[in-house]
Design a protein around this motif. Structure first.
Motif: not given
Length: 387
Positions: A153-155, A172-182
């Motif tokens: 569910q997450w990346v 986002d286009a894969t349907g996953l929810w990302y939590l990306a450090e920036v």
């Protein structure tokens, strides 16, 4: 392996050469092995809210004849160095973590005419195009999601990958929810004023393309209205919010005592081509220290739905670190960085074998019940699996 099993002698030497050829030049199919491996990972570790982890691992090298070697940033040495750079995809859940896939990054210099002989010597397929590390990582994520072999569910990723809006769009286009450090200087439009209560007007007024200035041509693209609010760097934004908006979590017990951090979550618009883009979560972590040192900050963006609670972000923010443990185990115990290979196919074969070996050990670790289960929550503060 051959020397350990057979001892020193002509027969063992023949087996050494056979193994070198099997790994370095053998024409066996990595993709089929990795596909079956990913199905087994789903059986062993799979959870509906499992987390895919994007990260890189680098391999210092002497000389310039191995595939992909070039002077480039090397995480292993912490500086620009002569190395090979790999892009990896891992998987983590409450049951454990392992690696799923890998690809070798070919620096842009390898696509120049002065590298054509090396390209042929290393047996790089002609169809391999130049791709950035972000593009390679996105391709790995897209491939595993398109296959349907693994629950996720997450990346998650560090700021080396999270700094690319195009990469986040592909996730986002894969349907996953990302939590990306920036990076801390990432700019957004916050959707609440600093008091934390007042909704902020969205910067949605454009100068229409057909509007003509007396002194200039018709604008060819949309642009922000001059009265639109300015973007705010995340670092500045974090320091402006009141203490009442932060929530404290005890993450885990470290060798120096419990690791405690304050978290803030808010909504914002992410810039895209200089215009307001998607609405995202901003998650900010501030490590609590008993000393007078400047607190350690981490900043994340997420496309997760509105109903996701902060405790979930806290847990998922800690799910990137298991891949670091995987790399340490693979390099320290499974020979991930111990190879004598020059060829494109050989590098990928070697990493495939290491990935399979790691998951084999993870499965046995599960069966032997060597790994502890979930930690119990503290009475005062939520507990998250995070570093």
């Amino acid at each position: 392996m051959a020397l350990r099993l057979l001892g020193v002698g002509p027969h063992a030497q023949r087996q050494v050469r056979a193994l070198q050829q099997f790994i370095g030049e053998g024409k066996w199919d990595d993709d089929a092995l990795l596909a079956e491996h990913q199905r087994l990972v789903n059986e062993t570790l799979g959870e509906e809210d499992g987390v895919l982890i994007v990260d890189g691992s680098d391999f210092p090298k002497h000389g310039s004849h191995s595939v992909g070697v070039a002077p480039q940033w090397c995480g292993n040495t912490g500086k620009k160095d002569n190395c090979q750079a790999g892009v990896f995809l891992g998987y983590a859940s409450r049951k454990g973590a392992t690696l799923l896939d890998r690809c070798l990054y070919l620096p842009e210099s390898w696509f120049g005419e002065d590298h054509r002989t090396l390209w042929q010597d290393c047996q790089i397929p002609d169809k391999v195009p130049f791709q950035t590390k972000h593009e390679l990582a996105a391709q790995l994520v897209e491939g595993i999601m398109a296959s349907g072999r693994l629950q996720a569910q997450w990346v998650v990723c560090d700021e080396g990958y999270g700094d690319s809006p195009a990469f986040l769009q592909r996730l986002d286009a894969t349907g996953l929810w990302y939590l990306a450090e920036v990076p801390r200087d990432t700019k957004v439009w916050p959707l609440l004023e600093i008091d934390g209560q007042t909704p902020r007007d969205r910067p949605s007024s454009w100068v229409p393309p057909q509007t003509r200035s007396r002194k200039g041509p018709v604008p060819q693209r949309e642009r922000l209205h001059p009265s639109s609010p300015a973007k705010v760097p995340l670092e500045d934004l974090a320091k402006q919010w009141p203490a009442s908006r932060w929530q404290r979590y005890r993450l885990l017990e470290g060798h120096k005592g419990p690791l405690v951090a304050d978290f803030l979550v808010l909504r914002a618009l992410l810039p895209l081509d200089r215009l307001p883009g998607p609405e995202v979560w901003v998650v900010i972590r501030r490590k609590v220290s008993g000393s007078a040192e400047e607190p350690e900050w981490k900043f994340y963006l997420s496309n997760a739905p509105l109903e996701i609670p902060l405790a979930t972000f806290v847990r998922v923010s800690g799910m990137r670190w298991p891949i670091e443990t995987c790399f340490a185990e693979c390099k320290g115990e499974l020979g991930m960085d111990h190879y004598e290979l020059r060829f494109w196919r050989g590098w990928h074969h070697h990493m495939t074998m290491v990935i399979l070996a790691h998951h084999f050990l993870v499965r046995w670790q599960q069966r032997l019940n060597q790994r502890e289960g979930d930690l119990a929550p503290n009475n005062d503060t939520p507990l998250a699996h995070a570093r």
